[in-house]
Design an enzyme around this catalytic site. Structure first.
Site, PDB file in Angstrom:
ATOM      1  N   GLY A  84      -6.054  13.109  27.402  1.00 37.74           N
ATOM      2  CA  GLY A  84      -5.502  12.376  26.261  1.00 37.74           C
ATOM      3  C   GLY A  84      -4.219  12.975  25.710  1.00 37.74           C
ATOM      4  N   GLU A  85      -3.860  14.183  26.116  1.00 30.87           N
ATOM      5  CA  GLU A  85      -2.614  14.787  25.617  1.00 30.87           C
ATOM      6  C   GLU A  85      -1.427  13.924  26.025  1.00 30.87           C
ATOM      7  OE1 GLU A  85      -1.760  18.867  26.515  1.00 30.87           O
ATOM      8  OE2 GLU A  85      -3.720  19.540  25.794  1.00 30.87           O
ATOM      9  N   HIS A 134       2.084   1.374   1.591  1.00 28.60           N
ATOM     10  CA  HIS A 134       0.966   0.944   0.739  1.00 28.60           C
ATOM     11  C   HIS A 134       1.189   1.249  -0.749  1.00 28.60           C
ATOM     12  CE1 HIS A 134      -2.981  -0.207  -0.453  1.00 28.60           C
ATOM     13  NE2 HIS A 134      -3.238   0.997  -0.901  1.00 28.60           N
ATOM     14  N   LYS A 140     -11.696  -6.963  -7.709  1.00 32.82           N
ATOM     15  CA  LYS A 140     -12.591  -6.610  -6.589  1.00 32.82           C
ATOM     16  C   LYS A 140     -13.120  -5.188  -6.728  1.00 32.82           C
ATOM     17  CE  LYS A 140      -9.883  -4.352  -2.993  1.00 32.82           C
ATOM     18  NZ  LYS A 140      -8.928  -4.367  -1.920  1.00 32.82           N
ATOM     19  N   GLY A 150      -9.942  -7.579   7.413  1.00 34.48           N
ATOM     20  CA  GLY A 150      -9.890  -8.949   6.886  1.00 34.48           C
ATOM     21  C   GLY A 150     -10.924  -9.180   5.796  1.00 34.48           C
ATOM     22  N   THR A 175     -11.351  -7.977   2.727  1.00 40.27           N
ATOM     23  CA  THR A 175     -10.852  -8.188   1.359  1.00 40.27           C
ATOM     24  C   THR A 175     -10.547  -9.675   1.147  1.00 40.27           C
ATOM     25  OG1 THR A 175      -9.903  -5.973   1.285  1.00 40.27           O
ATOM     26  CG2 THR A 175      -8.970  -7.585  -0.242  1.00 40.27           C
TER      27      THR A 175
END
Ligand code: R5P
Length: 326
Positions: free
Chosen positions: A40-41, A132, A195, A227, A229
């Site tokens: 994975g390197e 964000h 929410k 999805g 939210t």
């Protein structure tokens, strides 16, 4: 044509942007070799000299946030060791940004951690798109610019959606500011969802503040990930509203493999809930996710504009975008 004072490198998550950006700027892409070892390197080697050059790396940290971030860091290390003059990382989608404060305690603030890692890799400047939370810019001690795509989202929705009898719906208090900018750009009223996060990847809708019954709903968020939210809100209002459209900057669209086999099924569920269109930008590559409700807004010319300003102009990015829109 190879531009001799700056060069742009694309990594595994940004190839979809390269053709348009190179065409717009009239520059060829920087060439590199990118391989993965069996464990994975990641291995990166530049195939050209960058000595004394200004270098731009474009890469959203998406579709495996860890690997795509490591690619940026490894490329930067090779650029700095090859005597690049300055490295700007354009990170159209900046992952790890949602963990931006202590919530329950005994947690990490990953957006600060990632900012620190990016900075210590040698990157001189960072450009993000609709990060964000704006205050993440303060986690960096190097120049940062956060490009706001709201004008492009407003333009596309105005052009393509019937906005008659429509209200803008913000899916949480954190998104009210953006939603209110969109509402004023489109001359519409704004309502807000109250929410609560009940699980790591799920929410519960407590209340809807403002009008929505009998209206067309245009929901806006910075990103759509699982999805949930948006879906929880839609489940609550779908029988009382006329139509639903969604607009968001980043289509992360992570698949919960226990629910969906593929993105077709992910978007089918939105469609079944009555969603007519989901507009997202291509900060994240949407190739292979095609669905009739998914509409992709190309922002490659915005990225090209950013590169042109940093490489060639004596004005700030804010000044450039203000001029462009006036
Ligand atoms: C939350 O603060 C964000 O702005 C998004 O609303 C959220 O991350 C979307 O995630 P999901 O699609 O998984 O609900």
């Amino acid at each position: 044509m190879k531009n001799n004072h700056y060069v742009i490198f694309y990594l595994s998550q940004s190839n979809h942007l390269s053709t348009n950006i190179s065409k717009e700027l009239g520059v060829e892409n920087g060439e590199l070799e990118l391989k993965r070892f069996l464990d994975g390197e990641i291995y990166i080697r530049l195939k050209e000299s960058v000595r004394g050059k200004e270098v731009f790396i474009i890469q959203p940290t998406a579709n495996n946030v860890n690997d795509s971030l490591m690619e940026i860091l490894i490329l930067t290390d090779s650029l700095k060791r090859s005597s690049a003059k300055e490295v700007t990382a354009i990170i159209p989608y900046f992952g790890y940004a949602r963990q931006d404060r202590l919530n329950k305690g005994r947690e990490a603030i990953t957006s600060k951690l990632v900012a620190t890692i990016i900075e210590s890799s040698g990157i001189d400047r960072v450009v993000t798109f609709d990060i964000h939370a704006n205050q993440i810019q303060g986690f960096f001690n190097i120049p940062t610019d956060n490009i706001k795509t709201i004008r492009y989202l407003a333009r596309e929705t105005k052009k393509n959606i019937d906005l008659n009898n429509t209200i803008i719906l913000a899916p949480d208090f954190g998104s009210v500011k953006r939603a209110s900018v969109l509402a004023s750009m489109l001359d519409l009223n704004l309502s807000v969802i109250d929410k609560r996060r009940v699980k790591h990847n799920d929410v519960e809708i407590q209340n809807i503040i403002g009008e929505y019954k009998g209206k067309n709903i245009l929901m806006i968020d910075d990103m759509i990930d699982t999805g949930n939210t948006l879906k929880r809100t839609i489940e609550k209002i779908k029988n009382e509203v006329d139509g639903i459209n969604i607009v968001a900057t980043h289509g992360v669209f992570s698949l919960d493999k226990t629910k969906y086999k593929n993105h077709q099924e992910y978007f089918d569920e939105f469609e079944k809930l009555g969603v007519k269109n989901i507009y997202v930008t291509n900060t994240i590559d949407q190739t292979g996710r095609e669905h009739k409700i998914l509409k992709v807004i190309d922002i490659s010319s915005v990225i090209a504009g950013v590169i042109d300003v940093i490489a060639n102009k004596e004005i700030s990015i804010t000044e450039y975008f203000n001029k462009k829109w006036n």
